[in-house]
Structure formats: structure tokens, C-alpha cells
Motif scaffolding. Structure first.
Motif, short mmCIF file in Angstrom:
data_model
loop_
_atom_site.label_atom_id
_atom_site.label_comp_id
_atom_site.label_asym_id
_atom_site.label_seq_id
_atom_site.Cartn_x
_atom_site.Cartn_y
_atom_site.Cartn_z
N THR A 113 7.56 -8.57 32.79
CA THR A 113 7.46 -8.16 31.26
C THR A 113 6.66 -9.37 30.52
N MET A 114 6.12 -8.99 29.66
CA MET A 114 5.08 -9.87 28.68
C MET A 114 6.11 -10.91 28.09
N GLY A 115 5.91 -12.09 28.03
CA GLY A 115 6.64 -13.08 27.40
C GLY A 115 7.65 -13.73 28.53
N ALA A 116 7.49 -13.46 29.83
CA ALA A 116 8.11 -13.90 31.00
C ALA A 116 7.34 -15.26 31.11
N GLY A 117 8.12 -16.27 31.67
CA GLY A 117 7.16 -17.69 31.93
C GLY A 117 7.11 -18.61 30.61
N GLN A 118 7.87 -18.20 29.65
CA GLN A 118 7.96 -19.03 28.46
C GLN A 118 9.33 -18.72 27.73
N PRO A 119 9.60 -19.88 26.98
CA PRO A 119 11.12 -19.91 26.66
C PRO A 119 11.11 -18.56 25.42
N PRO A 120 12.18 -17.75 25.36
CA PRO A 120 12.37 -16.73 24.50
C PRO A 120 12.07 -17.66 23.09
N ALA A 121 11.59 -16.70 21.85
CA ALA A 121 11.58 -17.24 20.57
C ALA A 121 12.65 -17.70 20.12
N ARG A 122 12.70 -18.66 19.19
CA ARG A 122 13.77 -19.15 18.55
C ARG A 122 14.54 -18.20 17.73
N GLY A 123 15.70 -17.88 17.86
CA GLY A 123 16.41 -16.99 17.01
C GLY A 123 16.55 -15.57 17.84
N SER A 124 15.90 -15.65 19.17
CA SER A 124 15.93 -14.19 19.78
C SER A 124 17.66 -13.78 20.29
N ASP A 125 17.69 -12.50 19.94
CA ASP A 125 19.02 -11.87 20.62
C ASP A 125 19.47 -12.52 21.88
N LYS A 126 20.78 -12.75 22.14
CA LYS A 126 21.00 -13.37 23.32
C LYS A 126 20.65 -12.57 24.64
N VAL A 127 20.76 -11.26 24.57
CA VAL A 127 20.41 -10.28 25.61
C VAL A 127 18.93 -10.26 26.03
N TRP A 128 18.29 -10.27 24.87
CA TRP A 128 16.73 -10.50 25.09
C TRP A 128 16.56 -11.83 25.77
N ALA A 129 17.06 -12.79 25.05
CA ALA A 129 16.75 -14.30 25.66
C ALA A 129 17.12 -14.11 27.25
N ALA A 130 18.38 -13.61 27.61
CA ALA A 130 18.58 -13.55 28.81
C ALA A 130 17.57 -12.65 29.96
N TYR A 131 17.19 -11.50 29.25
CA TYR A 131 16.23 -10.74 29.91
C TYR A 131 14.86 -11.49 30.19
N ILE A 132 14.50 -12.21 29.05
CA ILE A 132 13.25 -12.93 29.44
C ILE A 132 13.37 -14.04 30.57
N ASP A 133 14.65 -14.85 30.45
CA ASP A 133 14.97 -16.01 31.49
C ASP A 133 14.99 -15.32 32.74
#
Length: 219
Positions: A113-133
Motif C-alpha cells: 500500500t502507498m504509505g508503507a515503508g514510512q512511519p504512520p502519520a502522527r495522530g493516525s488511528d491505531k488500526v490504520w497505524a497497525a496496517y501500515i506497520d
């Protein structure tokens, strides 16, 4: 060519199966829900009941054995929590890549997904942050493996008709939308593209025909 698709009932996976089978390829689509088998067959693929989180490794090896390529198109999906982002989006890819290595199936396409490889944006929903991670972990695992892998990071997925015109390049590519049909078409064209082995590429709608966009990745 025999292709195994994990997440075989997903929208992109069904489009990809239809594209591959219409060209004469054989597709085995891994699905968790037996009620999805009819949709998979309608796309020309063979449905195989398989849970990437829980099914025994020896069965996974049997499913992958004899395939020419593997596509990881699975995801925990909307409504899933943090834990399943890791067990499916990361753990499922790791299991499939490990199986491909063990049985000698070299070609591996991973939908990230676009956004992978970088830390989730500050304040991201925890589920979205987990998805990116989780997607980042899956990418990192794949890069360390002895496979002919390509990682595809699409932008925001939409269900409009495909245009066949894209922007496809190594990151960073600006954020944007992309029809699922165009993602499937890009995956179809990437499968035999040896010059994309070991590449991570991002995809959004654009102005370049898909065949040309893939050819330009060798520049």
C-alpha cells in the motif's frame, strides 16, 4: 503458467484471475469462505479453501508446489482490528513467501500500500497505524528472501472502470486514486517482467499506458 493468489476473493484478485485465465494461465485462488467459490470459478480460477493465518504449513507447501508464481493479495479487510493486521497483512505474506522459497517458486508479487515503508502519520488511528506497520514488515521480510519479488504499492483504490493509463515508478509517487481494474492489469503485466525483480513500485492513475509504464521501469 500456474499462479497461486492468496486472498483469492478480493476485488483485485478476482480481476487478476479473470485476466490471467483469459490469457490461458492457470490460477489457484486461496479463499477462507466456501461461499466465495462460485465467484472464483466465474473468474476462471480454481478455488482452494485455505486460511493463511491458521492452516498447517504442510498444506500450504502442497498448494504452492508446482506453481510458477505467487501473488499475495490478502488483507484483513475493513472492520478488522490491530491483531489481524499483523496475522494477515504481515504474517500471511511471510508464510506464503517462506513456502514459495521452500518449494522453489521464484516469482512473488506482493500487493502492499502507498504509505508503507514510512512511519504512520502522527495522530493516525491505531488500526490504520497497525496496517501500515504490518505492510512495512511484510515488505521488509520479502526483500530479505531469495525470490524474484516485486512489491506494488497502489494508491487509494476505487471501483471505477480501468483506464489503462497510470503513473508507475519507484517511490515516492504522489498520492492519488487508482481503479482496481488497473491494479489487476499492472499485476498481470508485471508477472513476466524480469526487469522488475527486486523492485518496489508505486501506482496511481496517470497518463502513461501500462505496457509503456512497465517498460520504462528498466530505464
Amino acid at each position: 503458467m500456474r499462479v497461486v493468489i492468496a486472498g483469492g476473493h478480493g476485488k483485485i484478485a478476482l480481476l487478476l484471475a479473470r485476466s490471467l485465465t483469459s490469457a490461458g494461465d492457470e490460477v489457484a485462488a486461496l479463499i477462507r469462505n466456501p461461499e466465495h467459490a462460485a465467484d472464483v470459478r466465474a473468474a476462471g480460477a480454481e478455488p482452494i479453501l485455505f486460511d493463511v493465518e491458521n492452516t498447517a504449513t504442510d498444506r500450504l507447501l502442497a498448494v504452492v508446489t508446482g506453481s510458477d508464481a505467487v501473488v499475495f493479495a490478502a488483507g484483513a479487510g475493513q472492520g478488522s482490528g490491530v491483531a489481524r493486521k499483523y496475522t494477515v497483512d504481515s504474517g500471511g505474506s511471510v508464510r506464503l513467501a517462506e513456502a514459495a522459497e521452500q518449494v522453489g517458486t521464484q516469482r512473488f508479487l506482493q500487493i502492499s500500500t502507498m504509505g508503507a515503508g514510512q512511519p504512520p502519520a502522527r495522530g493516525s488511528d491505531k488500526v490504520w497505524a497497525a496496517y501500515i506497520d504490518a505492510k512495512t514488515q511484510a515488505e521488509n521480510d520479502l526483500r530479505a528472501r531469495n525470490l524474484n519479488w516485486t512489491i506494488l504499492r497502489p494508491g487509494r483504490l476505487i471501483d471505477t472502470a480501468g483506464t489503462g493509463l497510470v503513473t508507475l515508478a519507484p517511490p515516492p509517487v504522489g498520492r492519488g486514486d487508482v481503479p482496481r481494474a488497473d491494479v489487476a492489469a499492472v499485476l498481470t503485466a508485471l508477472l513476466p517482467a524480469a526487469h522488475t525483480f527486486g523492485m518496489t513500485v508505486e501506482l496511481v492513475s496517470g497518463s502513461t499506458p501500462i505496457s509503456q509504464a512497465i517498460a520504462q521501469l528498466s530505464d
